[in-house]
Design a protein around this motif. Structure first.
Motif, PDB file in Angstrom:
ATOM      1  N   GLN A  13      29.812  10.329 -42.387  1.00 21.19           N
ATOM      2  CA  GLN A  13      30.387  11.584 -41.933  1.00 21.19           C
ATOM      3  C   GLN A  13      29.365  12.706 -42.010  1.00 21.19           C
ATOM      4  OE1 GLN A  13      33.952  12.209 -44.285  1.00 21.19           O
ATOM      5  NE2 GLN A  13      35.213  11.239 -42.709  1.00 21.19           N
ATOM      6  N   ALA A  14      29.555  13.703 -41.205  1.00 21.84           N
ATOM      7  CA  ALA A  14      28.685  14.875 -41.236  1.00 21.84           C
ATOM      8  C   ALA A  14      28.644  15.439 -42.651  1.00 21.84           C
ATOM      9  CB  ALA A  14      29.177  15.927 -40.260  1.00 21.84           C
ATOM     10  N   PRO A  88      25.897  15.434 -36.659  1.00 23.27           N
ATOM     11  CA  PRO A  88      26.146  14.535 -35.521  1.00 23.27           C
ATOM     12  C   PRO A  88      24.923  14.384 -34.617  1.00 23.27           C
ATOM     13  CG  PRO A  88      28.050  15.911 -35.872  1.00 23.27           C
ATOM     14  CD  PRO A  88      26.990  16.417 -36.814  1.00 23.27           C
ATOM     15  N   VAL A 120      26.441   9.566 -37.069  1.00 19.22           N
ATOM     16  CA  VAL A 120      27.022  10.616 -37.897  1.00 19.22           C
ATOM     17  C   VAL A 120      28.251  11.151 -37.173  1.00 19.22           C
ATOM     18  CG1 VAL A 120      26.628  12.782 -39.099  1.00 19.22           C
ATOM     19  CG2 VAL A 120      24.727  11.195 -38.728  1.00 19.22           C
ATOM     20  N   SER A 121      29.396  11.001 -37.793  1.00 14.93           N
ATOM     21  CA  SER A 121      30.643  11.452 -37.175  1.00 14.93           C
ATOM     22  C   SER A 121      30.955  12.881 -37.612  1.00 14.93           C
ATOM     23  CB  SER A 121      31.784  10.519 -37.556  1.00 14.93           C
ATOM     24  OG  SER A 121      31.991  10.548 -38.948  1.00 14.93           O
ATOM     25  N   SER A 122      31.579  13.606 -36.707  1.00 12.29           N
ATOM     26  CA  SER A 122      31.902  15.013 -37.017  1.00 12.29           C
ATOM     27  C   SER A 122      33.267  15.127 -37.686  1.00 12.29           C
ATOM     28  CB  SER A 122      31.888  15.834 -35.731  1.00 12.29           C
ATOM     29  OG  SER A 122      32.786  15.283 -34.795  1.00 12.29           O
TER      30      SER A 122
END
Length: 122
Positions: A13-14, A88, A120-122
């Motif tokens: 995750q971010a 991200p 990388v997910s926001s």
């Protein structure tokens, strides 16, 4: 012929962190500079970070300064990329490279690892 094996990518995750590793097959690893590059989908490969043979100098792209740290352990023939505060826009396939043919910033290295996906997910 030097072989570089990359590991440590994944989904985060971010704001999170990851550490990439690049293991070289030969002891001559300690004689040359090592770099990290990345390539996002649809974009050209870009410089991320590099370290001098003894680790006495390090170099970073402006986009990762203060967030990423490159280090090396010559006893283990391994270079690392510690990535913190991931965004991200850091999503890409990351490659390590050894023995630059020009300066460390250009993607003209003699040896390349296979790449690892960092998402990388926001």
């Amino acid at each position: 012929q030097e072989q570089l094996v990359v590991s440590g990518g994944g989904l985060v995750q971010a704001g999170g962190s990851l550490r990439l590793s690049c293991a070289a097959s030969r002891r001559t690893f300690s004689n040359y500079a090592m770099g990290w590059f990345r390539q996002a989908s649809g974009k050209e490969r870009e410089f991320v970070a590099a370290t001098a043979p003894r680790g006495t100098s390090t170099f970073y792209a402006d986009s990762v300064k203060g967030r990423f740290t490159i280090s090396r352990d010559n006893d283990k023939n391994t270079v690392y990329l510690h990535m913190n505060s991931l965004k991200p826009e850091d999503t890409a396939v990351y490659y390590c490279a050894g023995r630059p043919r020009e300066n460390v910033y250009k993607a003209r290295y003699e040896y390349w690892g296979q790449g690892t996906q960092v998402t990388v997910s926001s």
